[in-house]
Design an enzyme around this catalytic site. Structure first.
Site, PDB file in Angstrom:
ATOM      1  CB  SER A 100       5.103   9.830  11.401  1.00  0.00           C
ATOM      2  OG  SER A 100       4.239   9.943  10.296  1.00  0.00           O
ATOM      3  NE  ARG A 150      -5.662   8.044  11.032  1.00  0.00           N
ATOM      4  CZ  ARG A 150      -4.953   7.212  10.274  1.00  0.00           C
ATOM      5  NH1 ARG A 150      -5.502   6.646   9.218  1.00  0.00           N
ATOM      6  NH2 ARG A 150      -3.697   6.960  10.570  1.00  0.00           N
ATOM      7  CD  GLN A 182       0.382   8.222   7.370  1.00  0.00           C
ATOM      8  OE1 GLN A 182      -0.124   9.047   8.124  1.00  0.00           O
ATOM      9  NE2 GLN A 182      -0.229   7.113   7.018  1.00  0.00           N
ATOM     10  NE  ARG A 190      -2.485  -2.028   8.611  1.00  0.00           N
ATOM     11  CZ  ARG A 190      -2.145  -2.284   7.357  1.00  0.00           C
ATOM     12  NH1 ARG A 190      -2.244  -3.504   6.881  1.00  0.00           N
ATOM     13  NH2 ARG A 190      -1.713  -1.329   6.560  1.00  0.00           N
ATOM     14  CG  ASP A 207       0.533  -0.016   9.467  1.00  0.00           C
ATOM     15  OD1 ASP A 207       0.098   0.842  10.264  1.00  0.00           O
ATOM     16  OD2 ASP A 207       0.938   0.264   8.330  1.00  0.00           O
ATOM     17  CE  LYS A 258      -0.226   4.225  13.013  1.00  0.00           C
ATOM     18  NZ  LYS A 258       0.524   4.879  11.938  1.00  0.00           N
ATOM     19  CE  LYS A 303      -2.875   0.463   3.576  1.00  0.00           C
ATOM     20  NZ  LYS A 303      -2.574   1.694   4.327  1.00  0.00           N
ATOM     21  CB  SER A 304       3.853   2.256   1.976  1.00  0.00           C
ATOM     22  OG  SER A 304       3.300   2.133   3.247  1.00  0.00           O
TER      23      SER A 304
HETATM   24  C1  S3P Z   1       2.586   4.721   6.249  1.00  0.00           C
HETATM   25  C2  S3P Z   1       3.136   5.071   7.439  1.00  0.00           C
HETATM   26  C3  S3P Z   1       2.604   4.653   8.749  1.00  0.00           C
HETATM   27  C4  S3P Z   1       1.623   3.500   8.616  1.00  0.00           C
HETATM   28  C5  S3P Z   1       0.677   3.692   7.475  1.00  0.00           C
HETATM   29  C6  S3P Z   1       1.432   3.811   6.164  1.00  0.00           C
HETATM   30  C7  S3P Z   1       3.174   5.231   4.991  1.00  0.00           C
HETATM   31  O1  S3P Z   1       1.926   5.737   9.339  1.00  0.00           O
HETATM   32  O2  S3P Z   1       0.910   3.324   9.809  1.00  0.00           O
HETATM   33  O3  S3P Z   1      -0.207   2.581   7.367  1.00  0.00           O
HETATM   34  O4  S3P Z   1       2.869   4.701   3.906  1.00  0.00           O
HETATM   35  O5  S3P Z   1       3.975   6.179   5.068  1.00  0.00           O
HETATM   36  P1  S3P Z   1       2.714   6.841  10.257  1.00  0.00           P
HETATM   37  O6  S3P Z   1       3.638   7.551   9.364  1.00  0.00           O
HETATM   38  O7  S3P Z   1       1.633   7.739  10.765  1.00  0.00           O
HETATM   39  O8  S3P Z   1       3.377   6.061  11.326  1.00  0.00           O
END
Ligand code: S3P
Length: 444
Positions: free
Chosen positions: A168, A123, A170, A396, A321, A348, A22-23
């Site tokens: 993070s 969120r 993200q 999840r 995750d 999350k 997914k990422s």
């Molecule tokens: C992700 C980072 C993680 C993860 C999310 C996907 C990403 O979140 O929990 O499912 O693709 O960069 P955080 O950056 O908030 O930890």
């Protein structure tokens, strides 16, 4: 009927591949969208989260062709080339889609409105708007930091040096994406390394990125802004976070042996595998190879009696995750498992710390929360189950409790399975192919 019910099984056997990461899928579409020339993506995750990212990019003028399910082409607009969308972008359940796009648009001279589903709208987004406002963007959010929100992109973007307040990927990725269209150097300082798919993929597309590990707890990532990114080929590996579900199922079910092909094994994503091996899991890694800059292998998994361990807080970013499914494994292990430093689980897709705890208690598992730690006292072969679990719009949580149902005395039901499609659209089919008994409740 939106629910599913999962009953105990004898042995899991067979060979499967899990859907694309997914990422990496989100990043391939977004970086492809601001590169010049066509990007070809194979193995893209066809989950709702990623499809919404594709739709959002199209709304901003990026041409994206789904040639076949396995082959996508993105015709990027070049760095700085995104157009103002004429409608609100709805990212559904996806925090990654929303946060990374906020970064990408923040240094374009456009205004973008973003929203999401009921879960995403709760969120926190200030973790993204804080650095983006330092770069000159303005984010106007509901209740201070919630979606729906508007990003007013910086007309004169400024590069920044930003120390991540929490580990993070993200936040890191949003700032680096914003840095793409800022003149000069944008730097991120990480004290605990998080997944580095953004860094690897930006390099794959030709960006100049300097990564310095100054000390164990200080990594500096510096991006040179306004690069000419070139369209590339991306092959998306299977998602280790999705592989975790059949993998743990096979470990917990007697006389199982399964093969999971083509799993991404980026070192910053494999904390669960490290932990499970410490617990006594028999997992063989075969055919290890590199695919578009990411390590990939096939996994052979055998049923194993697990023992409780302490999982240190430092490992959390590499398995953030995977705590719901680790909690399920720990519930069936001999002895106590202590998972330390889980504060981030509260923000999350649901408050995962309370979703895991409430669900396990409902299934008769002995657990305790001690500040940010989750303590589980395992009981091999004797989990009562027989509960109806609220999945709380969290894929999840839904999948984890279906796995627990495979190892409980009485079946476990989840109230709503629809969100599984955000990351693992064919979950039920694949699990049942291995021998699981996951059905709609009325078919009991
Ligand atoms: C992700 C980072 C993680 C993860 C999310 C996907 C990403 O979140 O929990 O499912 O693709 O960069 P955080 O950056 O908030 O930890």
């Amino acid at each position: 009927m939106n629910g599913l019910i999962s009953a105990s099984v004898n042995a899991l056997k067979g060979e499967i591949s899990v859907p694309g990461d997914k990422s990496i899928s989100h990043r391939a579409l977004m970086i492809g969208g601001v590169a010049v020339g066509p990007t070809t993506i194979r193995g893209l995750l066809l989950g709702d989260d990623v499809l919404r990212t594709a739709r959002a990019l199209k709304e901003m003028g990026v041409k994206i062709d789904r040639v076949t399910d396995d082959l996508w082409r993105v015709y990027g607009l070049g760095v700085g080339g995104l157009k103002e969308p004429d409608r609100v972008l709805d990212l559904g359940n996806s925090g990654t889609g929303a946060r990374l796009l906020m970064g990408l648009v923040a240094t374009h001279p456009i205004n973008v409105q973003l929203t999401g589903d009921e879960s995403l709208r709760t969120r926190p987004m200030d973790r993204i708007s804080t650095p983006l406002s330092q770069m000159g963007a303005q984010v106007i959010a509901r209740d201070g930091d919630k979606m729906p929100l508007t990003v007013i992109g910086a007309r004169l973007p400024t590069p920044i040096e930003y120390t991540l307040p929490v580990p993070s990927a993200q936040i890191k990725s949003a700032v680096l994406f914003a840095g793409l269209n800022a003149p000069g150097q944008t730097s991120i300082i990480e004290t605990r390394p998080s997944r580095d798919h953004t860094e690897l993929m930006l390099q794959h597309f030709g960006a100049t990125l300097k990564i310095t590990d100054e000390a164990m707890d200080r990594r500096i990532i510096t991006l040179t802004g306004q690069p000419e990114l070139e369209g590339r080929e991306v092959v998306v590996p299977g998602d280790p976070s999705s592989a975790a579900f059949p993998l743990v199922s096979a470990l917990l079910t007697r006389e199982s042996e399964i093969i999971i092909n083509n799993v991404g094994l980026n070192p910053l994503r494999i904390g669960l595998f490290t932990t499970l091996r410490e617990m006594g899991a028999k997992i063989e890694i075969i055919n290890a190879r590199q695919q578009a800059g990411e390590p990939v292998a096939d996994l052979v998994v055998f049923s194993s009696q697990l023992r409780g361990v302490t999982v240190p807080a430092e490992r959390a970013p590499s398995m953030i995750d995977e705590y719901p499914i680790l909690a399920v494994a720990a519930a069936t292990a001999i002895g106590q498992t202590r998972m330390q430093g889980l504060a981030e689980l509260r923000v999350k897709e649901s408050n995962r710390l309370s979703a895991i705890a409430d669900g396990l208690i409902a299934c008769g598992v002995d657990i305790e929360i001690d500040r940010d730690d989750l303590i589980i006292n395992g009981s091999p072969n004797s989990i009562p189950g027989g509960a109806l679990i609220e999945s709380r719009m969290d894929h999840r949580i839904a999948m984890s409790f279906l796995v627990l149902g495979m190892n409980s005395k009485e079946p476990i039901e989840i109230d709503d399975a629809r969100h599984i499609g955000t990351s693992f659209p064919n979950f039920t089919g694949l699990m049942n192919k291995l021998g699981a008994k996951i059905t709609e409740p009325c078919q009991k």
